[in-house]
Design a protein around this motif. Structure first.
Motif, PDB file in Angstrom:
ATOM      1  N   GLY A  60       0.810  -1.197   0.000  1.00 56.23           N
ATOM      2  CA  GLY A  60       0.000   0.000   0.000  1.00 56.23           C
ATOM      3  C   GLY A  60       0.850   1.256   0.000  1.00 56.23           C
ATOM      4  N   GLY A  61       0.292   2.356   0.520  1.00 53.67           N
ATOM      5  CA  GLY A  61       1.012   3.612   0.536  1.00 53.67           C
ATOM      6  C   GLY A  61       2.135   3.665   1.556  1.00 53.67           C
ATOM      7  N   GLY A  62       2.054   2.817   2.596  1.00 53.59           N
ATOM      8  CA  GLY A  62       3.094   2.757   3.616  1.00 53.59           C
ATOM      9  C   GLY A  62       4.067   1.630   3.343  1.00 53.59           C
ATOM     10  N   PRO A  63       5.151   1.548   4.115  1.00 54.04           N
ATOM     11  CA  PRO A  63       6.199   0.555   3.826  1.00 54.04           C
ATOM     12  C   PRO A  63       5.874  -0.833   4.365  1.00 54.04           C
ATOM     13  CG  PRO A  63       6.846   1.854   5.721  1.00 54.04           C
ATOM     14  CD  PRO A  63       5.522   2.414   5.254  1.00 54.04           C
ATOM     15  N   TYR A  64       4.723  -1.355   3.989  1.00 58.27           N
ATOM     16  CA  TYR A  64       4.316  -2.678   4.458  1.00 58.27           C
ATOM     17  C   TYR A  64       3.858  -3.525   3.275  1.00 58.27           C
ATOM     18  CZ  TYR A  64       4.246  -0.322   8.975  1.00 58.27           C
ATOM     19  OH  TYR A  64       4.599   0.400  10.091  1.00 58.27           O
ATOM     20  N   ALA A  65       4.361  -4.745   3.209  1.00 56.49           N
ATOM     21  CA  ALA A  65       3.944  -5.701   2.193  1.00 56.49           C
ATOM     22  C   ALA A  65       3.023  -6.726   2.837  1.00 56.49           C
ATOM     23  CB  ALA A  65       5.158  -6.405   1.592  1.00 56.49           C
ATOM     24  N   TYR A  66       2.007  -7.116   2.093  1.00 52.77           N
ATOM     25  CA  TYR A  66       1.079  -8.152   2.530  1.00 52.77           C
ATOM     26  C   TYR A  66       1.227  -9.349   1.598  1.00 52.77           C
ATOM     27  CZ  TYR A  66      -1.041  -4.493   5.342  1.00 52.77           C
ATOM     28  OH  TYR A  66      -1.246  -3.483   6.259  1.00 52.77           O
ATOM     29  N   LEU A  67       1.307 -10.543   2.188  1.00 50.66           N
ATOM     30  CA  LEU A  67       1.491 -11.762   1.420  1.00 50.66           C
ATOM     31  C   LEU A  67       0.495 -12.808   1.884  1.00 50.66           C
ATOM     32  CD1 LEU A  67       4.725 -10.747   2.322  1.00 50.66           C
ATOM     33  CD2 LEU A  67       5.008 -12.060   0.215  1.00 50.66           C
ATOM     34  N   ILE A  75      -2.646 -14.367   6.078  1.00 50.86           N
ATOM     35  CA  ILE A  75      -2.066 -13.140   5.529  1.00 50.86           C
ATOM     36  C   ILE A  75      -0.962 -12.662   6.460  1.00 50.86           C
ATOM     37  CG2 ILE A  75      -2.508 -10.782   4.787  1.00 50.86           C
ATOM     38  CD1 ILE A  75      -3.946 -12.926   3.112  1.00 50.86           C
ATOM     39  N   TYR A  76       0.203 -12.415   5.886  1.00 50.13           N
ATOM     40  CA  TYR A  76       1.382 -11.963   6.627  1.00 50.13           C
ATOM     41  C   TYR A  76       1.699 -10.531   6.222  1.00 50.13           C
ATOM     42  CZ  TYR A  76       6.207 -12.100   8.469  1.00 50.13           C
ATOM     43  OH  TYR A  76       7.368 -11.868   9.166  1.00 50.13           O
ATOM     44  N   ARG A  77       2.010  -9.692   7.213  1.00 50.14           N
ATOM     45  CA  ARG A  77       2.431  -8.326   6.923  1.00 50.14           C
ATOM     46  C   ARG A  77       3.897  -8.163   7.287  1.00 50.14           C
ATOM     47  NH1 ARG A  77       0.363  -2.665   9.620  1.00 50.14           N
ATOM     48  NH2 ARG A  77       1.818  -3.308  11.246  1.00 50.14           N
ATOM     49  N   ALA A  78       4.692  -7.668   6.333  1.00 54.85           N
ATOM     50  CA  ALA A  78       6.126  -7.454   6.548  1.00 54.85           C
ATOM     51  C   ALA A  78       6.443  -5.978   6.478  1.00 54.85           C
ATOM     52  CB  ALA A  78       6.938  -8.207   5.502  1.00 54.85           C
ATOM     53  N   ASP A  79       7.256  -5.504   7.423  1.00 60.59           N
ATOM     54  CA  ASP A  79       7.748  -4.130   7.426  1.00 60.59           C
ATOM     55  C   ASP A  79       8.970  -4.071   6.511  1.00 60.59           C
ATOM     56  OD1 ASP A  79       9.039  -1.677   8.024  1.00 60.59           O
ATOM     57  OD2 ASP A  79       8.146  -1.637  10.020  1.00 60.59           O
ATOM     58  N   LEU A  80       8.872  -3.322   5.408  1.00 57.46           N
ATOM     59  CA  LEU A  80       9.960  -3.278   4.435  1.00 57.46           C
ATOM     60  C   LEU A  80      11.208  -2.611   4.990  1.00 57.46           C
ATOM     61  CD1 LEU A  80       7.914  -2.244   1.267  1.00 57.46           C
ATOM     62  CD2 LEU A  80       8.454  -4.540   2.085  1.00 57.46           C
ATOM     63  N   ARG A  81      11.052  -1.810   6.036  1.00 59.37           N
ATOM     64  CA  ARG A  81      12.202  -1.109   6.612  1.00 59.37           C
ATOM     65  C   ARG A  81      13.071  -2.021   7.455  1.00 59.37           C
ATOM     66  NH1 ARG A  81       8.331   3.195   9.407  1.00 59.37           N
ATOM     67  NH2 ARG A  81       7.432   1.146   9.918  1.00 59.37           N
ATOM     68  N   THR A  82      12.442  -2.971   8.124  1.00 63.88           N
ATOM     69  CA  THR A  82      13.169  -3.822   9.079  1.00 63.88           C
ATOM     70  C   THR A  82      13.200  -5.293   8.671  1.00 63.88           C
ATOM     71  OG1 THR A  82      11.190  -4.289  10.396  1.00 63.88           O
ATOM     72  CG2 THR A  82      12.436  -2.290  10.936  1.00 63.88           C
ATOM     73  N   GLY A  83      12.263  -5.705   7.817  1.00 66.54           N
ATOM     74  CA  GLY A  83      12.157  -7.112   7.462  1.00 66.54           C
ATOM     75  C   GLY A  83      11.355  -7.930   8.444  1.00 66.54           C
ATOM     76  N   ARG A  84      10.905  -7.295   9.528  1.00 66.33           N
ATOM     77  CA  ARG A  84      10.129  -8.045  10.518  1.00 66.33           C
ATOM     78  C   ARG A  84       8.642  -7.983  10.177  1.00 66.33           C
ATOM     79  NH1 ARG A  84      13.972  -5.393  13.873  1.00 66.33           N
ATOM     80  NH2 ARG A  84      12.481  -3.748  14.383  1.00 66.33           N
ATOM     81  N   GLY A  85       7.891  -8.934  10.721  1.00 67.14           N
ATOM     82  CA  GLY A  85       6.463  -8.947  10.448  1.00 67.14           C
ATOM     83  C   GLY A  85       5.745 -10.007  11.238  1.00 67.14           C
ATOM     84  N   GLY A  86       4.495 -10.245  10.884  1.00 72.31           N
ATOM     85  CA  GLY A  86       3.695 -11.233  11.585  1.00 72.31           C
ATOM     86  C   GLY A  86       2.385 -11.482  10.864  1.00 72.31           C
ATOM     87  N   ILE A  87       1.690 -12.527  11.276  1.00 72.84           N
ATOM     88  CA  ILE A  87       0.390 -12.871  10.715  1.00 72.84           C
ATOM     89  C   ILE A  87      -0.646 -11.853  11.184  1.00 72.84           C
ATOM     90  CG2 ILE A  87      -1.437 -14.604  10.633  1.00 72.84           C
ATOM     91  CD1 ILE A  87       1.030 -15.508   9.174  1.00 72.84           C
ATOM     92  N   VAL A  88      -1.374 -11.259  10.240  1.00 74.20           N
ATOM     93  CA  VAL A  88      -2.420 -10.301  10.593  1.00 74.20           C
ATOM     94  C   VAL A  88      -3.813 -10.882  10.391  1.00 74.20           C
ATOM     95  CG1 VAL A  88      -0.987  -8.276  10.150  1.00 74.20           C
ATOM     96  CG2 VAL A  88      -2.372  -9.241   8.288  1.00 74.20           C
ATOM     97  N   SER A  89      -3.901 -12.004   9.669  1.00 73.26           N
ATOM     98  CA  SER A  89      -5.186 -12.672   9.470  1.00 73.26           C
ATOM     99  C   SER A  89      -4.939 -14.165   9.356  1.00 73.26           C
ATOM    100  CB  SER A  89      -5.887 -12.155   8.207  1.00 73.26           C
ATOM    101  OG  SER A  89      -7.106 -12.841   7.983  1.00 73.26           O
ATOM    102  N   THR A  90      -5.502 -14.931  10.278  1.00 72.70           N
ATOM    103  CA  THR A  90      -5.365 -16.384  10.235  1.00 72.70           C
ATOM    104  C   THR A  90      -6.216 -16.940   9.109  1.00 72.70           C
ATOM    105  OG1 THR A  90      -4.992 -16.452  12.613  1.00 72.70           O
ATOM    106  CG2 THR A  90      -5.610 -18.519  11.550  1.00 72.70           C
ATOM    107  N   GLY A  91      -5.644 -17.823   8.319  1.00 71.05           N
ATOM    108  CA  GLY A  91      -6.316 -18.321   7.138  1.00 71.05           C
ATOM    109  C   GLY A  91      -7.503 -19.207   7.419  1.00 71.05           C
ATOM    110  N   PRO A  92      -8.389 -19.317   6.419  1.00 71.64           N
ATOM    111  CA  PRO A  92      -9.567 -20.170   6.550  1.00 71.64           C
ATOM    112  C   PRO A  92      -9.277 -21.635   6.267  1.00 71.64           C
ATOM    113  CG  PRO A  92      -9.613 -19.078   4.441  1.00 71.64           C
ATOM    114  CD  PRO A  92      -8.392 -18.549   5.160  1.00 71.64           C
TER     115      PRO A  92
END
Length: 322
Positions: A60-67, A75-92
């Motif tokens: 999106g407009g901020g430095p975050y990638a969603y995969l 769904i996993y969100r990664a911070d492009l600045r640090t490389g860290r991230g976490g699950i933001v939505s548990t899959g069905p």
């Protein structure tokens, strides 16, 4: 209940496609031009959870990638600045393939054999699910957003599916789904061969572009009729590994997954022809599938299709200069 599909020409117009093109390009450029730093010190390799099995990526407009995960659909969100991230939505428990984020924090997800769903990335909740077709087999593979429509490809059926968005981005009902049958130059490879894959728009916003992987062709699709014409890309090698598409201005990036490369073209404004410019490769590529951009970088998830997936298989996202 099976969706009742209305006529596309009744629902959507060329004007909507054209407006969409400007809005999409503007969103990408806004993310690039408002950045205060170059991002060159940001990580070039972003690790994902073991066993995650990524395929689609969106930024999106901020430095975050969603995969999305091909395994359980998380769904996993990664911070492009640090490389860290976490699950933001548990899959069905069903796959997430291609995905795109809108400016309302909603993630539109292609769900392979399960149709499509919409996820609120703030809460992680699935806020809508859609059966896009009752035809079999079906493989809803990728998605492209305009302000008025979410377009989905089906790799096993000669069709695109459109979810018309209402005022304020209101999500449609099941009987609002539109099926656009592909014709013209389109010749569907039979069986479970990957046909329609990545999707984007032409530079002028007048039509859609769809890569047909099994045939190795890029098609320009009339959004009213479904009639396609093969885009003249000159004497370049066929796009037989063509996967995700990304358009920035008149520059089209085509991910060639099992070739571990991204082919770059300059397109005519109406998308009827293009000129090959260069090929991007990286030693860290391991069957990248899709691509998203932030600032001066491209980000590609390694799907590692040649490696049997296990709970301990490692996965990552690779950043390269664009």
């Amino acid at each position: 209940m099976a969706p009742t599909h209305r006529s596309f020409a009744h629902d959507l117009t060329r004007r909507r496609i054209l407006t969409a093109g400007a809005a999409t390009a503007g969103a990408v450029l806004a993310g690039a031009t408002t950045a205060s730093a170059s991002g060159k010190s940001w990580p070039a390799v972003i690790p994902l959870p073991d066993g995650f099995r990524p395929e689609g990526i969106t930024i999106g407009g901020g430095p975050y990638a969603y995969l999305g995960s091909l395994g359980d659909g998380s769904i996993y969100r990664a911070d492009l600045r640090t490389g860290r991230g976490g699950i933001v939505s548990t899959g069905p428990g069903t796959p997430s393939v291609g995905l795109k984020l809108d400016d309302r924090g909603r993630l539109f997800v292609a769900g392979r054999g399960e149709g499509a769903r919409v996820v609120d990335v703030r809460s992680g909740a699935i806020i809508a699910s859609y059966v896009l077709t009752t035809a079999a087999p079906t493989f809803v593979n990728d998605v492209f957003l305009t302000p008025r429509t979410a377009w989905f490809t089906d790799s096993y059926q000669p069709a695109l599916y459109a979810l018309p968005l209402g005022r304020g981005g209101a999500l449609p009902d099941a009987d609002d789904i539109v099926t656009l049958t592909l014709s013209g130059d389109w010749s569907q490879a039979p069986g479970e061969v990957v046909n329609a894959n990545g999707v984007t728009r032409t530079p002028d916003g007048s039509a859609l572009l769809v890569v047909q992987t099994g045939v190795g062709a890029l098609h320009r699709v009339d959004p009213k009729t479904g009639v396609t014409r093969i885009v003249d890309l000159g004497d370049t090698a066929p796009l037989t590994a063509g996967d995700g598409l990304l358009l920035l201005g008149r520059t089209l990036y085509v991910v060639q997954n099992r070739q571990n490369a991204v082919d770059v073209f300059t397109l005519a404004p109406d998308g009827t022809s293009g000129v090959f410019r260069r090929r991007i490769t990286d030693p860290n590529f391991d069957v990248p599938t899709t691509v998203a951009a932030y600032r001066d970088r491209l980000y590609l998830p390694n799907a590692r299709f040649a490696t049997p997936p296990t709970p301990t298989t490692t996965y990552d996202v690779i950043a390269v200069a664009r």
